[in-house]
Scaffold this motif. Structure first.
Motif, PDB file in Angstrom:
ATOM      1  N   GLU A   1       0.853  -1.193   0.000  1.00  0.00           N
ATOM      2  CA  GLU A   1       0.000   0.000   0.000  1.00  0.00           C
ATOM      3  C   GLU A   1       0.881   1.232   0.000  1.00  0.00           C
ATOM      4  N   ASN A   2       1.448   1.530  -1.160  1.00  0.00           N
ATOM      5  CA  ASN A   2       2.426   2.600  -1.227  1.00  0.00           C
ATOM      6  C   ASN A   2       2.285   3.221  -2.602  1.00  0.00           C
ATOM      7  N   PRO A   3       1.997   4.529  -2.665  1.00  0.00           N
ATOM      8  CA  PRO A   3       1.656   5.166  -3.944  1.00  0.00           C
ATOM      9  C   PRO A   3       2.718   4.951  -5.021  1.00  0.00           C
ATOM     10  N   VAL A   4       4.002   4.958  -4.643  1.00  0.00           N
ATOM     11  CA  VAL A   4       5.049   4.808  -5.653  1.00  0.00           C
ATOM     12  C   VAL A   4       4.960   3.421  -6.299  1.00  0.00           C
ATOM     13  N   TYR A   5       4.802   2.376  -5.484  1.00  0.00           N
ATOM     14  CA  TYR A   5       4.684   1.027  -6.038  1.00  0.00           C
ATOM     15  C   TYR A   5       3.439   0.893  -6.908  1.00  0.00           C
ATOM     16  N   ILE A   6       2.350   1.445  -6.400  1.00  0.00           N
ATOM     17  CA  ILE A   6       1.096   1.325  -7.139  1.00  0.00           C
ATOM     18  C   ILE A   6       1.238   1.980  -8.510  1.00  0.00           C
ATOM     19  N   ASP A   7       1.818   3.187  -8.525  1.00  0.00           N
ATOM     20  CA  ASP A   7       1.953   3.885  -9.807  1.00  0.00           C
ATOM     21  C   ASP A   7       2.980   3.218 -10.712  1.00  0.00           C
ATOM     22  N   THR A   8       4.036   2.654 -10.120  1.00  0.00           N
ATOM     23  CA  THR A   8       5.021   1.930 -10.923  1.00  0.00           C
ATOM     24  C   THR A   8       4.332   0.810 -11.691  1.00  0.00           C
ATOM     25  N   PHE A   9       3.508   0.031 -10.985  1.00  0.00           N
ATOM     26  CA  PHE A   9       2.883  -1.115 -11.638  1.00  0.00           C
ATOM     27  C   PHE A   9       1.747  -0.703 -12.559  1.00  0.00           C
ATOM     28  N   LYS A  10       1.090   0.392 -12.215  1.00  0.00           N
ATOM     29  CA  LYS A  10       0.079   0.898 -13.142  1.00  0.00           C
ATOM     30  C   LYS A  10       0.742   1.318 -14.450  1.00  0.00           C
ATOM     31  N   ALA A  11       1.934   1.924 -14.324  1.00  0.00           N
ATOM     32  CA  ALA A  11       2.653   2.365 -15.524  1.00  0.00           C
ATOM     33  C   ALA A  11       3.039   1.173 -16.401  1.00  0.00           C
ATOM     34  N   LEU A  12       3.183   0.006 -15.780  1.00  0.00           N
ATOM     35  CA  LEU A  12       3.513  -1.203 -16.549  1.00  0.00           C
ATOM     36  C   LEU A  12       2.258  -1.857 -17.127  1.00  0.00           C
ATOM     37  N   GLY A  13       1.108  -1.251 -16.880  1.00  0.00           N
ATOM     38  CA  GLY A  13      -0.135  -1.815 -17.394  1.00  0.00           C
ATOM     39  C   GLY A  13      -0.677  -2.957 -16.555  1.00  0.00           C
ATOM     40  N   VAL A  14      -0.107  -3.091 -15.347  1.00  0.00           N
ATOM     41  CA  VAL A  14      -0.527  -4.171 -14.456  1.00  0.00           C
ATOM     42  C   VAL A  14      -1.750  -3.726 -13.662  1.00  0.00           C
ATOM     43  N   ASN A  15      -2.637  -4.671 -13.340  1.00  0.00           N
ATOM     44  CA  ASN A  15      -3.741  -4.356 -12.430  1.00  0.00           C
ATOM     45  C   ASN A  15      -3.192  -4.463 -11.001  1.00  0.00           C
ATOM     46  N   ALA A  16      -2.699  -3.333 -10.474  1.00  0.00           N
ATOM     47  CA  ALA A  16      -2.003  -3.333  -9.190  1.00  0.00           C
ATOM     48  C   ALA A  16      -3.000  -3.394  -8.036  1.00  0.00           C
ATOM     49  N   VAL A  17      -2.900  -4.451  -7.243  1.00  0.00           N
ATOM     50  CA  VAL A  17      -3.846  -4.647  -6.146  1.00  0.00           C
ATOM     51  C   VAL A  17      -3.144  -4.432  -4.811  1.00  0.00           C
ATOM     52  N   PRO A  18      -3.407  -3.323  -4.131  1.00  0.00           N
ATOM     53  CA  PRO A  18      -2.791  -3.146  -2.820  1.00  0.00           C
ATOM     54  C   PRO A  18      -3.560  -4.010  -1.816  1.00  0.00           C
ATOM     55  N   MET A  19      -2.849  -4.843  -1.080  1.00  0.00           N
ATOM     56  CA  MET A  19      -3.533  -5.791  -0.207  1.00  0.00           C
ATOM     57  C   MET A  19      -2.595  -6.125   0.940  1.00  0.00           C
ATOM     58  N   ALA A  20      -3.152  -6.343   2.133  1.00  0.00           N
ATOM     59  CA  ALA A  20      -2.324  -6.778   3.247  1.00  0.00           C
ATOM     60  C   ALA A  20      -1.721  -8.142   2.896  1.00  0.00           C
ATOM     61  N   TRP A  21      -0.521  -8.409   3.382  1.00  0.00           N
ATOM     62  CA  TRP A  21       0.214  -9.600   2.970  1.00  0.00           C
ATOM     63  C   TRP A  21      -0.534 -10.890   3.298  1.00  0.00           C
ATOM     64  N   GLN A  22      -1.095 -10.955   4.515  1.00  0.00           N
ATOM     65  CA  GLN A  22      -1.805 -12.181   4.930  1.00  0.00           C
ATOM     66  C   GLN A  22      -2.996 -12.487   4.041  1.00  0.00           C
ATOM     67  N   GLU A  23      -3.741 -11.422   3.706  1.00  0.00           N
ATOM     68  CA  GLU A  23      -4.883 -11.555   2.824  1.00  0.00           C
ATOM     69  C   GLU A  23      -4.394 -12.031   1.457  1.00  0.00           C
ATOM     70  N   ALA A  24      -3.260 -11.497   1.033  1.00  0.00           N
ATOM     71  CA  ALA A  24      -2.713 -11.850  -0.275  1.00  0.00           C
ATOM     72  C   ALA A  24      -2.367 -13.335  -0.340  1.00  0.00           C
ATOM     73  N   LEU A  25      -1.840 -13.886   0.761  1.00  0.00           N
ATOM     74  CA  LEU A  25      -1.446 -15.301   0.750  1.00  0.00           C
ATOM     75  C   LEU A  25      -2.643 -16.201   0.458  1.00  0.00           C
ATOM     76  N   THR A  26      -3.818 -15.850   0.992  1.00  0.00           N
ATOM     77  CA  THR A  26      -5.026 -16.615   0.666  1.00  0.00           C
ATOM     78  C   THR A  26      -5.440 -16.344  -0.774  1.00  0.00           C
ATOM     79  N   ALA A  27      -5.320 -15.072  -1.174  1.00  0.00           N
ATOM     80  CA  ALA A  27      -5.748 -14.689  -2.518  1.00  0.00           C
ATOM     81  C   ALA A  27      -4.899 -15.367  -3.600  1.00  0.00           C
TER      82      ALA A  27
END
Ligand code: NA
Ligand code: NA
Lengths: 325, 167, 419
Positions: free
Chosen positions: A173-199
């Motif tokens: 959950e960090n604007p620089v990372y989110i924008d970096t991945f958006k710039a790559l055309g990625v669907n950037a999903v900010p998510m807590a790590w634990q939630e991500a492990l299930t996802a």
């Protein structure tokens, strides 16, 4: 008072005596981090404990609290500000919530190699930022390491930004990372790590970006088949101390703290480099396909808008870093 | 005496009326934000702030909702011990309970404000909101619980005077 | 310090101070006695509530309340009754099966209890089932929430003990099912002993009729489970989809909900949710204190030094886990105790995934052992039955679950069975 002595000798039902500390009573310092005991942060904490206890002749004792038992990184920093937590090994991201400039290190492709990063972090620029932490009641002792971040995913091999397009990637959950991945055309999903492990397991999220040691520690090969050496960002970590506590130590002890922090940070960096080869082998043995020669220039080109958006926010810092490399 | 009771009672009622509306908005917002999180990730591009906002709405809903539960006596407590006594003793226990609660609330309000003072710099990662505003829910909601406690105590006192019956 | 802690807490509880505030006051007294800044109080209270998986708690309560209002849950119970009504206590069987089902959706015990209890407890009472036992049963069923995957505590354990999440999840099904089946057996026994009347007679026509009535309600689990397995949403997010669906059914299908009703239901759910969350918030302070002064590790090490025999040690480990579960919330107990046990467990040659199941199951039972017993609090808040009554009703169920725990501990028969 602390129940820190060897626990096996006495039944724990009695109240702790509140002894007046004589001069020879050791100072007990509680150091927290949020990762497990196989992690580089724990390695760093252990080395720090050994060397400090040795060099102060046992006058300072370090107690380590791994796994986030005394708080997540944000609350550990807060605890150090207030003095309820003594020390922590903390990732750069959360520190930036307290000192926004330090987020400069999260900028994509800022460093091309570890050596470059160390030169800047251990040099003038790094020291300046560590010192600035005193404004928020934190003593920054040294920069240690999380490492270069790489992309893993469950969908397809990624060599160019075009391959990454449309993937659902968990980011911090960090604007620089989110924008970096958006710039790559990625669907950037900010998510807590634990939630991500299930996802990852259900496929609600298809990838993530972290250093190799994280992919290894969390056995990401169970859900992700593809790893790409994007090395899109170098994540430092910091050995931090409550300023209140640091100021209360005598000059000699203060110096030991700083020098041991720097020494053990370097030991940790070396250890991470040594471990990396073994970890990559484990990832391979578990069926991960590793792309070692990603088209880095194409990635760098794609994230240019991030520099346009955030460059001015960091004033002359980026320039200073580039000069110091 | 009656005036004091009426004052606290009215204050407690009015605050609760307001908080009830606030909590409704918070929970409705929570539903909306979390739903959007799924919809945007699946059909468009993921929202960058929704997870953080959900968490903070949950925290706000928790503490303001807790004031409503406190006013209605919904917080879970062991009652079999005090149930064994007569009305007057029960009233005294109730006053004691309220006083102890006020002690707790007051300390948390004080130290919560201290915490906010120290967090003037901290911002939240996704929304870039100053954390102090998010932390305000703790001292504010616990102040509201102090109001409800005072209303509770003053009612019990009236009860004493009227021979054990709460008006 | 330990005496001070337990002493203060017990006195406050008997004085009728609400549990959440009692835990907070106790923490305050201990912090003062240790000269530690009381800023820990607001800080930990905030951190305790600030967690995305907990968002599922209000949503499941709200969804349950919406379904109950729209008569959906009543229709679901009629359908269940048409199938299992021939059994004495058939609806209790349904309640446990519903718990196991929601366990497969949610990763926490509180959310599972809330999801099943909110719509079912009122219906069970309408059918003259004992409210206390129903609430206790659903609270105990909620324990399967962290044993049947997905499970937040299992993820925590996997990370700390360096084990595979997938393998832990896979091996959680059988212990979870075993817990559920033993609870069903207990419920049927109680129903027979108290000579509960049977429900609807078994008839295909009636099943079809009630099925048609319940079809909108039955869609709820289908949508939720489908959404999770196809990767549309995460288990925590599934709860909000349940709310959306319940609203949709109430407003567009049954058309029986007014704006006023929605306002009332939302605020009522908010109160229920905050009662539970406020306990979670202040418990977080207590957990911090226990961790910071390493009290659980101290007690654990003392107990473990009593024997060197593997079988005895396993029993002692179970005792420690259950003791910790009495006073601590699952996640905190898990992250504090796991590192304490790991060296010993390795030395004893116990498979670490097997041990993870023992830890998670043991701590899951802690969700129904007061004073820190989140599932009981959820059940008590929903049913409005005093906590001491539910606590009493839950004792036999607790004993049964402990028995299942011992079976899993000593008989690793069910291990790595591919499902
Ligand atoms: Na589950
Ligand atoms: Na418990």
């Amino acid at each position: 008072g602390g129940a820190s002595n060897e626990p096996k000798n006495e039944a724990p039902k009695t109240e702790e005596p509140k002894a007046e500390a004589p001069a020879s009573e050791p100072i007990v310092i509680k150091l927290g981090h949020t990762v497990n005991e196989q992690d580089p942060y724990h390695y760093n904490a252990l080395r720090f404990k050994e060397l400090v206890e040795q060099r102060t002749n046992g006058q300072v004792k370090i107690e380590i609290f791994p796994n986030g038992v005394i708080g997540d990184e944000r609350t550990l920093i807060e605890g150090m500000q207030v003095g309820t937590v003594d020390m922590g090994v903390i990732t750069n991201g959360p520190i930036a919530n307290f000192l926004p400039e330090i987020a400069v290190f999260e900028m994509p492709f800022l460093f091309a190699s570890e050596a470059e990063a160390y030169k800047v972090l251990d040099g003038e620029v790094g020291q300046k930022l560590l010192n600035k932490l005193e404004q928020v009641n934190i003593k920054g002792l040294a920069f240690t390491e999380r490492g270069f971040r790489n992309l893993t995913n469950s969908k397809r091999p990624v060599k160019t930004p075009a391959d990454a397009k449309g993937l659902k990637i968990r980011v911090m959950e960090n604007p620089v990372y989110i924008d970096t991945f958006k710039a790559l055309g990625v669907n950037a999903v900010p998510m807590a790590w634990q939630e991500a492990l299930t996802a990852f397991q259900s496929g609600a999220v298809e990838g993530q970006e972290n250093p190799i040691n994280v992919a290894f520690a969390f056995k990401l090969y169970e859900s992700h088949k593809y790893l790409t050496f994007t090395r899109h960002s170098y994540a430092p970590a910091s050995i931090l101390m409550s300023k209140k506590l640091f100021d209360s130590l005598d000059k000699e002890t203060q110096e030991i703290m700083v020098s041991v922090a720097k020494e053990t940070a370097q030991m940790t960096r070396d250890w991470i480099a040594d471990e990396m080869e073994k970890q990559l082998q484990v990832l391979r043995d578990n069926g991960m396909e590793i792309e070692e020669n990603a088209d880095i220039p194409a990635f760098q080109e794609a994230v240019k808008p991030v520099y346009e958006k955030y460059g001015s926010k960091f004033g002359s810092l980026i320039e200073e870093i580039n000069k110091a490399k | 005496m009656n005036k004091v009771v009426d004052f606290f009672d009215l204050l407690s009622q009015k605050t609760d009326w307001l908080v009830t509306r606030l909590v409704f908005v918070i929970i409705a917002g929570l539903v909306l934000v979390t739903t959007s999180q799924v919809v945007f990730r699946v059909f468009f591009t993921a929202l960058s702030w929704s997870e953080e906002l959900s968490r903070y709405l949950l925290v706000w809903g928790t503490f303001f909702g807790a004031t409503m539960a406190y006013k209605r006596g919904n917080h879970i407590a062991l009652t079999f011990f005090i149930e064994a006594f007569g009305k007057k003793v029960k009233s005294m226990f109730n006053i004691l309970m309220n006083i102890l609660s006020i002690v707790f609330f007051s300390f948390v309000v004080y130290y919560g404000s201290q915490m906010i003072k120290m967090q003037v710099f901290q911002i939240s990662p996704a929304l870039s909101l100053p954390m102090k505003y998010i932390y305000y829910c703790i001292p504010v909601s616990l102040c509201i619980m102090i109001i409800h406690s005072l209303a509770g105590i003053s009612k019990e006192f009236i009860g004493f005077r009227n021979g054990g019956e709460v008006q | 310090m330990i005496t001070l802690l337990f002493g203060t807490f017990l006195v406050l509880l008997f004085l009728g101070v609400p549990v959440a505030i009692g835990i907070g006051l106790t923490s305050m007294v201990v912090l003062m006695s240790q000269d530690t800044s009381l800023i820990v109080l607001p800080q930990r209270m905030f951190a305790g509530a600030d967690s995305f998986p907990l968002v599922a708690v209000p949503f499941f309560i709200l969804a349950g309340d919406l379904l109950a209002h729209g008569k959906v849950s009543e229709k679901l119970v009629q359908f269940a009754d048409s199938i299992l009504g021939f059994l004495k206590g058939g609806l209790w069987v349904v309640a446990v099966m519903a718990s196991m089902f929601f366990a497969a959706i949610s990763g926490s015990g509180a959310a599972t209890t809330a999801a099943v209890g909110t719509p079912l407890i009122p219906e069970l009472r309408k059918k003259n089932y004992s409210g206390e036992f129903s609430a206790a049963l659903i609270a105990a069923g909620g324990c399967t929430g962290v044993v049947i995957p997905p499970s937040v505590p299992m993820i925590l354990y996997a990370v700390i003990a360096d084990q595979s999440v997938a393998r832990l999840f896979l091996n959680g099904f059988i212990p979870g099912a075993l817990m559920g089946l033993s609870l069903i057996a207990a419920a049927l026994y109680v129903a027979h002993k108290n000579n509960y009347p049977t429900g609807a007679k078994f008839s295909a026509a009636n099943i079809w009729k009630t099925f048609k009535g319940a079809v909108w309600g039955l869609m709820t689990p289908v949508i939720i489970l489908g959404g999770i397995f196809t990767g549309f949403f995460t288990p925590s997010e599934a709860a909000v989809i349940a709310v959306d669906w319940a609203l949709f059914v109430a407003i567009f299908i049954y058309k029986d909900m007014q704006w006023r009703d929605i306002f009332k239901i939302v605020t009522r759910s908010a109160i229920t949710m905050s009662v539970i969350m406020f306990i979670i918030a202040t418990s977080s302070t207590l957990s911090w204190i226990l961790a910071n002064w390493q009290i659980p590790s101290m007690i654990a090490n003392t107990i473990l030094s009593l024997s060197e025999n593997k079988l005895v040690l396993l029993l002692l480990i179970n005792v420690i886990i259950l003791l910790a579960g009495i006073f601590m919330e699952t996640a905190s107990a898990l992250i504090i105790l796991t590192p304490v046990f790991l060296p010993l467990v390795n030395q004893l040659g116990i498979d670490l995934v097997h041990f993870g199941l023992i830890m998670v199951m043991g701590l899951a039972i802690g969700m129904i052992t007061p004073p820190v017993a989140i599932n009981l609090y959820v059940a008590s808040t929903i049913s409005e039955i005093p906590i001491e009554k539910i606590s009493k009703a839950v004792i036999p169920l607790m004993v049964i679950l402990v028995f299942v725990l011992l079976v899993i501990t000593y008989v690793p028969l069910f291990f790595d069975v591919i499902i």
